[in-house]
Design an enzyme around this catalytic site. Structure first.
Site, PDB file in Angstrom:
ATOM      1  N   LEU A  77      23.665 -23.330 -59.726  1.00 14.02           N
ATOM      2  CA  LEU A  77      24.949 -23.875 -60.165  1.00 14.02           C
ATOM      3  C   LEU A  77      25.664 -22.969 -61.155  1.00 14.02           C
ATOM      4  CD1 LEU A  77      23.269 -26.429 -59.129  1.00 14.02           C
ATOM      5  CD2 LEU A  77      24.771 -27.769 -60.577  1.00 14.02           C
ATOM      6  N   GLN A  80      31.077 -18.819 -63.203  1.00  9.12           N
ATOM      7  CA  GLN A  80      32.320 -18.777 -63.950  1.00  9.12           C
ATOM      8  C   GLN A  80      33.237 -19.702 -63.161  1.00  9.12           C
ATOM      9  OE1 GLN A  80      35.689 -18.637 -65.267  1.00  9.12           O
ATOM     10  NE2 GLN A  80      35.815 -17.540 -63.328  1.00  9.12           N
ATOM     11  N   SER A 121      32.240 -24.800 -53.179  1.00  5.56           N
ATOM     12  CA  SER A 121      33.415 -25.557 -53.627  1.00  5.56           C
ATOM     13  C   SER A 121      34.388 -25.827 -52.489  1.00  5.56           C
ATOM     14  CB  SER A 121      34.132 -24.763 -54.719  1.00  5.56           C
ATOM     15  OG  SER A 121      35.381 -25.356 -55.015  1.00  5.56           O
ATOM     16  N   TYR A 145      37.981 -16.844 -57.543  1.00  2.33           N
ATOM     17  CA  TYR A 145      36.914 -17.845 -57.683  1.00  2.33           C
ATOM     18  C   TYR A 145      36.509 -18.393 -56.323  1.00  2.33           C
ATOM     19  CZ  TYR A 145      34.837 -22.460 -58.450  1.00  2.33           C
ATOM     20  OH  TYR A 145      34.017 -23.560 -58.391  1.00  2.33           O
ATOM     21  N   VAL A 189      40.001 -35.748 -64.953  1.00  4.54           N
ATOM     22  CA  VAL A 189      39.556 -37.038 -65.494  1.00  4.54           C
ATOM     23  C   VAL A 189      39.154 -36.846 -66.960  1.00  4.54           C
ATOM     24  CG1 VAL A 189      37.851 -38.899 -65.323  1.00  4.54           C
ATOM     25  CG2 VAL A 189      38.826 -37.913 -63.235  1.00  4.54           C
ATOM     26  N   ARG A 212      44.090 -35.716 -54.410  1.00  3.22           N
ATOM     27  CA  ARG A 212      42.767 -35.102 -54.492  1.00  3.22           C
ATOM     28  C   ARG A 212      41.700 -36.135 -54.145  1.00  3.22           C
ATOM     29  NH1 ARG A 212      45.590 -31.532 -54.509  1.00  3.22           N
ATOM     30  NH2 ARG A 212      45.788 -29.739 -55.901  1.00  3.22           N
ATOM     31  N   ARG A 270      52.612 -26.427 -60.486  1.00  2.57           N
ATOM     32  CA  ARG A 270      52.008 -25.116 -60.740  1.00  2.57           C
ATOM     33  C   ARG A 270      51.873 -24.354 -59.430  1.00  2.57           C
ATOM     34  NH1 ARG A 270      46.850 -26.696 -64.372  1.00  2.57           N
ATOM     35  NH2 ARG A 270      46.585 -28.073 -62.607  1.00  2.57           N
ATOM     36  N   LEU A 271      52.193 -23.070 -59.535  1.00  4.84           N
ATOM     37  CA  LEU A 271      52.113 -22.198 -58.360  1.00  4.84           C
ATOM     38  C   LEU A 271      50.677 -22.231 -57.816  1.00  4.84           C
ATOM     39  CD1 LEU A 271      54.291 -20.288 -57.178  1.00  4.84           C
ATOM     40  CD2 LEU A 271      53.026 -18.403 -58.237  1.00  4.84           C
ATOM     41  N   GLY A 272      50.537 -22.406 -56.539  1.00  3.87           N
ATOM     42  CA  GLY A 272      49.201 -22.336 -55.930  1.00  3.87           C
ATOM     43  C   GLY A 272      48.486 -23.678 -55.874  1.00  3.87           C
TER      44      GLY A 272
HETATM   45  N1  LIG Z   1      33.076 -29.510 -61.475  1.00  5.14           N
HETATM   46  C1  LIG Z   1      33.635 -29.451 -60.264  1.00  5.14           C
HETATM   47  O1  LIG Z   1      34.574 -30.200 -59.953  1.00  5.14           O
HETATM   48  C2  LIG Z   1      33.101 -28.481 -59.236  1.00  5.14           C
HETATM   49  C3  LIG Z   1      33.680 -28.498 -57.958  1.00  5.14           C
HETATM   50  C4  LIG Z   1      33.207 -27.596 -56.994  1.00  5.14           C
HETATM   51  C5  LIG Z   1      32.162 -26.731 -57.300  1.00  5.14           C
HETATM   52  N2  LIG Z   1      31.635 -26.739 -58.556  1.00  5.14           N
HETATM   53  C6  LIG Z   1      30.536 -25.791 -58.844  1.00  5.14           C
HETATM   54  O2  LIG Z   1      29.450 -26.492 -59.399  1.00  5.14           O
HETATM   55  C7  LIG Z   1      28.767 -25.658 -60.348  1.00  5.14           C
HETATM   56  C8  LIG Z   1      28.653 -26.377 -61.688  1.00  5.14           C
HETATM   57  O3  LIG Z   1      29.986 -26.627 -62.175  1.00  5.14           O
HETATM   58  P1  LIG Z   1      30.256 -27.389 -63.544  1.00  5.14           P
HETATM   59  O4  LIG Z   1      31.523 -28.114 -63.387  1.00  5.14           O
HETATM   60  O5  LIG Z   1      29.025 -28.099 -63.976  1.00  5.14           O
HETATM   61  O6  LIG Z   1      30.551 -26.138 -64.503  1.00  5.14           O
HETATM   62  P2  LIG Z   1      30.024 -25.800 -65.969  1.00  5.14           P
HETATM   63  O7  LIG Z   1      30.833 -24.654 -66.459  1.00  5.14           O
HETATM   64  O8  LIG Z   1      29.939 -27.018 -66.808  1.00  5.14           O
HETATM   65  O9  LIG Z   1      28.532 -25.306 -65.670  1.00  5.14           O
HETATM   66  C9  LIG Z   1      28.245 -23.981 -65.306  1.00  5.14           C
HETATM   67  C10 LIG Z   1      27.145 -23.473 -66.225  1.00  5.14           C
HETATM   68  O10 LIG Z   1      26.826 -22.140 -65.829  1.00  5.14           O
HETATM   69  C11 LIG Z   1      26.647 -21.358 -67.000  1.00  5.14           C
HETATM   70  N3  LIG Z   1      26.923 -19.970 -66.607  1.00  5.14           N
HETATM   71  C12 LIG Z   1      28.136 -19.404 -66.316  1.00  5.14           C
HETATM   72  N4  LIG Z   1      27.957 -18.128 -65.938  1.00  5.14           N
HETATM   73  C13 LIG Z   1      26.615 -17.886 -65.983  1.00  5.14           C
HETATM   74  C14 LIG Z   1      25.812 -16.760 -65.688  1.00  5.14           C
HETATM   75  N5  LIG Z   1      26.353 -15.598 -65.267  1.00  5.14           N
HETATM   76  N6  LIG Z   1      24.468 -16.858 -65.824  1.00  5.14           N
HETATM   77  C15 LIG Z   1      23.906 -18.019 -66.247  1.00  5.14           C
HETATM   78  N7  LIG Z   1      24.623 -19.118 -66.562  1.00  5.14           N
HETATM   79  C16 LIG Z   1      25.955 -19.061 -66.415  1.00  5.14           C
HETATM   80  C17 LIG Z   1      27.629 -21.925 -68.018  1.00  5.14           C
HETATM   81  O11 LIG Z   1      27.227 -21.658 -69.353  1.00  5.14           O
HETATM   82  C18 LIG Z   1      27.547 -23.419 -67.701  1.00  5.14           C
HETATM   83  O12 LIG Z   1      26.556 -24.067 -68.472  1.00  5.14           O
HETATM   84  C19 LIG Z   1      29.556 -24.349 -60.410  1.00  5.14           C
HETATM   85  O13 LIG Z   1      28.927 -23.416 -59.557  1.00  5.14           O
HETATM   86  C20 LIG Z   1      30.919 -24.731 -59.872  1.00  5.14           C
HETATM   87  O14 LIG Z   1      31.570 -23.637 -59.274  1.00  5.14           O
HETATM   88  C21 LIG Z   1      32.073 -27.591 -59.527  1.00  5.14           C
END
Ligand SMILES: NC(=O)c1ccc[n+]([C@@H]2O[C@H](COP(=O)([O-])OP(=O)(O)OC[C@H]3O[C@@H](n4cnc5c(N)ncnc54)[C@H](O)[C@@H]3O)[C@@H](O)[C@H]2O)c1
Length: 311
Positions: A77, A80, A121, A145, A189, A212, A270-272
């Site tokens: 998970l 960035q 995602s 992303y 939210v 959404r 917003r654009l995009g």
């Molecule tokens: N929240 C959403 O709506 C959503 C939707 C689609 C996909 N995602 C995916 O789910 C995953 C979790 O998302 P989230 O909302 O909990 O985000 P979040 O930012 O809360 O959690 C991501 C965690 O990864 C850590 N991190 C970032 N870069 C890192 C690296 N290079 N090495 C180690 N740790 C690193 C951060 O410190 C953070 O704790 C992500 O991969 C995100 O792309 C989230």
């Protein structure tokens, strides 16, 4: 079960860690703590069954971390997650999200992990041609992303083909719940809840009619758990509710739960920003026996209550 959760200190990751621990698992969290603090893991770390390794998944030394953890399952998970940062600094984004994903797959392979589940995602799809969007819809990532997530999916497919690894990509729609960062650009939210509880103004972009699909974090965690116990060939499964919600409907629900009568301010679109996005998760229902259980009203109330308690 022994599990590694990369990004386990984050919003979704920390809920997954709690769920794994409740199941009796031993968990190693690999996280830079760049976006989340250790506080999300306070209870987990007290349990004695969770170790936190502060490490960048893209940095040398990940193989050793995984060898030490000897995971049966890896949940990847770490990422960035800020779309705007990915546009202004695509090299940083690709470092964490592309190199970090390849490094995680490689470390999992070398450590003999039986399963890797990857957090992809809804962003991989871009503007939908028809709704709700199924897995065979064309992909058209509109940001670095989204491109990084699609690249991760392609690497999963390749690792399955090359090494026969058991891999599943889950494409989450907009996920919400307690612990989500209210200061990011996404997580509406959390943004509405934080502002409304503080009596601060809220902003809706465009006419409030953007649609959404919001899925509650506990349901996403159940999808991750189900994916870990079924075999996969790296292909993507959609994780969403199929329920369309406009920005204004969402604002009303959050305001109601926060006991506020405030109306949002309107700002230019917003654009995009996509007009509509809703996922069809029938394939996940079939492959994983998964379906969302939490209604939006229920999930919003749980989220607002948690934000209120944390104030
Ligand atoms: N929240 C959403 O709506 C959503 C939707 C689609 C996909 N995602 C995916 O789910 C995953 C979790 O998302 P989230 O909302 O909990 O985000 P979040 O930012 O809360 O959690 C991501 C965690 O990864 C850590 N991190 C970032 N870069 C890192 C690296 N290079 N090495 C180690 N740790 C690193 C951060 O410190 C953070 O704790 C992500 O991969 C995100 O792309 C989230």
């Amino acid at each position: 079960m022994r599990a590694v959760v990369t990004g386990g200190a984050g919003f979704i990751g920390s809920h997954l860690v709690d769920r794994l621990l409740a199941d009796g698992a031993r968990v190693t969290v690999v996280d830079t703590l760049s976006h989340a603090g250790e506080s999300n893991l306070a209870a987990a770390l007290r349990s004695g069954s969770c170790a936190l390794v502060r490490h960048d998944v893209a940095a040398p030394g990940l193989d050793e971390v995984f060898a030490e953890a000897a995971p049966e399952a890896v949940f990847h998970l770490a990422a960035q997650i800020d779309v705007r940062v990915s546009v202004t600094d695509p090299v940083l984004d690709a470092g964490s999200n592309v190199v970090g994903t390849v490094a995680t797959l490689e470390a999992a392979r070398k450590a003999g992990a039986g399963k890797v589940v990857f957090a992809s995602s809804v962003a991989v799809y871009g503007p939908p041609e028809t709704l709700p969007v199924t897995e065979d819809a064309p992909v058209n990532p509109l940001s670095p992303y989204a491109t990084s997530k699609l690249a991760g999916e392609l690497y999963l497919r390749q690792y399955h083909q090359l090494h026969g690894m058991d891999l599943t990509a889950l494409a989450f729609t907009n996920t919400y719940g307690p612990r989500q960062d209210p200061h990011g650009e996404a997580g509406v939210v959390a943004i509405f809840a934080d502002a409304l509880l503080a009596g601060e103004p809220t902003r809706v972009y465009g006419d409030g009619g953007n649609v959404r699909d919001y899925v509650y974090v506990a349901d996403v965690v159940e999808a991750l758990m189900a994916a870990a116990s079924r075999s996969g060939d790296g292909r993507r499964l959609n994780i969403g509710t199929g329920q369309p919600t406009t920005d204004l409907q969402l604002h009303r629900l959050v305001a109601e739960a926060a006991g506020s009568a405030a109306e949002p301010e309107f700002a230019p679109a917003r654009l995009g920003d996509l007009r509509e996005m809703v996922l069809d998760a029938s394939a996940a229902r079939e492959a994983l026996g998964w379906q969302p259980r939490t209604s939006l009203a229920e999930g919003v109330k749980l989220t607002v209550d948690a934000f209120r308690a944390a104030r």
